[in-house]
Write a protein that holds these residues in place. Sequence first.
Motif, mmCIF file in Angstrom:
data_model
loop_
_atom_site.group_PDB
_atom_site.id
_atom_site.type_symbol
_atom_site.label_atom_id
_atom_site.label_comp_id
_atom_site.label_asym_id
_atom_site.label_seq_id
_atom_site.Cartn_x
_atom_site.Cartn_y
_atom_site.Cartn_z
ATOM 1 N N VAL A 367 47.986 1.849 58.222
ATOM 2 C CA VAL A 367 47.813 3.292 58.424
ATOM 3 C C VAL A 367 47.114 3.906 57.202
ATOM 4 O O VAL A 367 46.141 4.656 57.332
ATOM 5 C CB VAL A 367 49.182 3.984 58.663
ATOM 6 N N LYS A 368 47.602 3.535 56.022
ATOM 7 C CA LYS A 368 47.004 4.090 54.792
ATOM 8 C C LYS A 368 45.554 3.644 54.637
ATOM 9 O O LYS A 368 44.702 4.387 54.171
ATOM 10 C CB LYS A 368 47.818 3.662 53.565
ATOM 11 N N LYS A 369 45.291 2.412 55.047
ATOM 12 C CA LYS A 369 43.925 1.880 54.912
ATOM 13 C C LYS A 369 42.960 2.641 55.835
ATOM 14 O O LYS A 369 41.811 2.893 55.466
ATOM 15 C CB LYS A 369 43.949 0.399 55.260
ATOM 16 N N LYS A 370 43.439 2.987 57.016
ATOM 17 C CA LYS A 370 42.594 3.744 57.952
ATOM 18 C C LYS A 370 42.146 5.074 57.354
ATOM 19 O O LYS A 370 41.077 5.586 57.667
ATOM 20 C CB LYS A 370 43.380 4.023 59.240
ATOM 21 N N GLU A 371 43.011 5.624 56.487
ATOM 22 C CA GLU A 371 42.683 6.927 55.882
ATOM 23 C C GLU A 371 41.647 6.815 54.765
ATOM 24 O O GLU A 371 41.135 7.825 54.292
ATOM 25 C CB GLU A 371 43.965 7.570 55.317
ATOM 26 N N VAL A 372 41.366 5.580 54.333
ATOM 27 C CA VAL A 372 40.400 5.412 53.242
ATOM 28 C C VAL A 372 38.981 5.420 53.817
ATOM 29 O O VAL A 372 38.527 4.452 54.414
ATOM 30 C CB VAL A 372 40.648 4.102 52.459
ATOM 31 N N THR A 373 38.289 6.541 53.639
ATOM 32 C CA THR A 373 36.940 6.679 54.191
ATOM 33 C C THR A 373 35.916 6.070 53.237
ATOM 34 O O THR A 373 36.212 5.808 52.074
ATOM 35 C CB THR A 373 36.590 8.175 54.343
ATOM 36 N N ASP A 374 34.693 5.879 53.742
ATOM 37 C CA ASP A 374 33.611 5.382 52.883
ATOM 38 C C ASP A 374 33.341 6.343 51.733
ATOM 39 O O ASP A 374 33.032 5.922 50.624
ATOM 40 C CB ASP A 374 32.336 5.167 53.702
ATOM 41 N N GLU A 375 33.465 7.638 52.020
ATOM 42 C CA GLU A 375 33.230 8.637 50.957
ATOM 43 C C GLU A 375 34.263 8.482 49.850
ATOM 44 O O GLU A 375 33.948 8.616 48.673
ATOM 45 C CB GLU A 375 33.316 10.079 51.502
ATOM 46 N N LEU A 376 35.511 8.219 50.255
ATOM 47 C CA LEU A 376 36.566 8.070 49.246
ATOM 48 C C LEU A 376 36.289 6.833 48.364
ATOM 49 O O LEU A 376 36.442 6.884 47.143
ATOM 50 C CB LEU A 376 37.944 7.963 49.912
ATOM 51 N N ILE A 377 35.844 5.759 48.999
ATOM 52 C CA ILE A 377 35.492 4.560 48.223
ATOM 53 C C ILE A 377 34.420 4.927 47.190
ATOM 54 O O ILE A 377 34.532 4.594 46.011
ATOM 55 C CB ILE A 377 34.985 3.434 49.151
ATOM 56 N N ASP A 378 33.390 5.646 47.664
ATOM 57 C CA ASP A 378 32.310 6.034 46.734
ATOM 58 C C ASP A 378 32.840 6.883 45.585
ATOM 59 O O ASP A 378 32.394 6.746 44.457
ATOM 60 C CB ASP A 378 31.212 6.804 47.489
ATOM 61 N N LYS A 379 33.792 7.765 45.894
ATOM 62 C CA LYS A 379 34.365 8.615 44.839
ATOM 63 C C LYS A 379 35.072 7.790 43.775
ATOM 64 O O LYS A 379 34.902 8.019 42.581
ATOM 65 C CB LYS A 379 35.386 9.592 45.438
ATOM 66 N N PHE A 380 35.886 6.830 44.226
ATOM 67 C CA PHE A 380 36.599 5.984 43.259
ATOM 68 C C PHE A 380 35.621 5.211 42.373
ATOM 69 O O PHE A 380 35.935 4.884 41.236
ATOM 70 C CB PHE A 380 37.526 4.988 43.977
ATOM 71 N N MET A 381 34.429 4.909 42.935
ATOM 72 C CA MET A 381 33.452 4.096 42.187
ATOM 73 C C MET A 381 32.460 4.943 41.405
ATOM 74 O O MET A 381 31.623 4.396 40.674
ATOM 75 C CB MET A 381 32.697 3.188 43.165
ATOM 76 N N GLU A 382 32.533 6.247 41.593
ATOM 77 C CA GLU A 382 31.576 7.134 40.930
ATOM 78 C C GLU A 382 31.834 7.162 39.416
ATOM 79 O O GLU A 382 32.990 7.189 38.977
ATOM 80 C CB GLU A 382 31.758 8.540 41.500
ATOM 81 N N ILE A 383 30.760 7.175 38.656
ATOM 82 C CA ILE A 383 30.887 7.274 37.196
ATOM 83 C C ILE A 383 31.156 8.735 36.872
ATOM 84 O O ILE A 383 30.293 9.586 37.061
ATOM 85 C CB ILE A 383 29.617 6.755 36.511
ATOM 86 N N ARG A 384 32.395 9.018 36.490
ATOM 87 C CA ARG A 384 32.809 10.421 36.328
ATOM 88 C C ARG A 384 33.911 10.487 35.292
ATOM 89 O O ARG A 384 34.527 9.471 34.959
ATOM 90 C CB ARG A 384 33.315 10.957 37.682
ATOM 91 N N GLU A 385 34.178 11.695 34.821
ATOM 92 C CA GLU A 385 35.295 11.861 33.892
ATOM 93 C C GLU A 385 36.601 11.714 34.647
ATOM 94 O O GLU A 385 36.691 12.113 35.802
ATOM 95 C CB GLU A 385 35.254 13.270 33.285
ATOM 96 N N LEU A 386 37.606 11.153 33.995
ATOM 97 C CA LEU A 386 38.923 11.095 34.624
ATOM 98 C C LEU A 386 39.840 12.082 33.923
ATOM 99 O O LEU A 386 39.548 12.554 32.820
ATOM 100 C CB LEU A 386 39.514 9.685 34.551
#
Length: 390
Positions: A367-386
């Motif tokens: 269920v949790k995996k279904k909620e992980v969209t492609d956009e969310l994956i890109d966000k986690f991989m984005e070079i950004r400040e944490l």
Amino acid sequence: MDLIEDIVTPFNIQASEKGVDYDKLIAQFGCQKVLPAHIKEIEEITGKKAHHLLRRGIYFAHRDLEMILNTAKMKKPFYLYTGRGPSSAALHLGHMIPFILNKWLQEVFDVPVVIQITDDEKYLYRQELSLEQVKHFSRENIRDIIACGFDLNKTFIFTDTSYINFLYPNFLKMQKHLTVNQIFGCFGFNGSDCVGKIAYPPLQAVPAFSNSFPHIFRNKNDIPCLIPEAIDQDPYFRLTRDIAPKINYLKPAVLHAKFFPALQGLHTKMSASDENTAIYLTDSKKEIERKIKSFAFSGGGKTLQDHREKGANLEVDVPFQYLSFLMEDDERLDEIRQKYGKGEITTGEVKKDLIGLLQKLVEDHKVKKKEVTDELIDKFMEIRELDVKL
Ligand code: TRP
């Protein structure tokens, strides 16, 4: 027979049916035992009851854990580093263990996590895999990892091929101080292995240095790093710790877990290369039931009478071992330990408990995996400040 020595390398694990002798391994690798005092200190610093993977001794060995705990005590920053070699599209239960602990540590210590996806490693080490396949696996694995509940504001996930320009300076520094003989000695390669394989290990070292992530730690190279992982990864970080002072970096701390056993027994770990040794996060309820019923090695008596008299040998019993890794309820686990150990309940009954628990865990994960969209994956991989306090 205990005549043969255990084999524990990043590529192969073989032990007797009693499983790996972890005390021997601590002595052999030269790391330290996690002590009750460490667990107590974690509880004092965080104000939370320690995770059951810590309390039950599954994370059992470390290097420099005190350094990390002192840092946390002084409310100074540190970070967590973990990784995954994307060798298959689906993860199994054994793969989940480090992510479960990293997620918990992130939450209770309020620290950032960096997650290295070693697409290069698996491409180089697995003859049969193309780079395209490995890239596909990477993305699917990242989906599973995110589904474990990591905090977007405090987590950066990267593949080696996409983030290499940031890793390269520290990779060079590692390479300059590392001889081919050291690599051969540490990993058992030889001159007929491809150069990529021989050159890879220092790349796994690099995320342990905070200036590999300028967008998170600016250019600070002195933020301490803790690496919670299964103990087979120790050779990589022995090398890292050897070389770090030579290039003026801190040695990373490590926290080692025992292996999540194969269904067939404790002589080896759950492996993605043999389907019937593993429960996958994609398995159906039926498959879970079938695998546990037909394959999970029992430490129970040979006959019911024998079992009632002598009880089960919990040390080699796979269903009980799985429950100790995954069952959160201490009281229920203790009850099973007592009753199963005395032969009052049978393997069948324990398996029933385990099947229910695994089915729920896997279904919840889906269920949790279904909620992980492609956009969310890109966000986690984005070079950004944490969101980190430096
Ligand atoms: N080599 C690991 C594997 O094959 C992946 C990995 C990379 C890793 N960096 C790590 C694992 C840091 C633990 C900690 O799965």
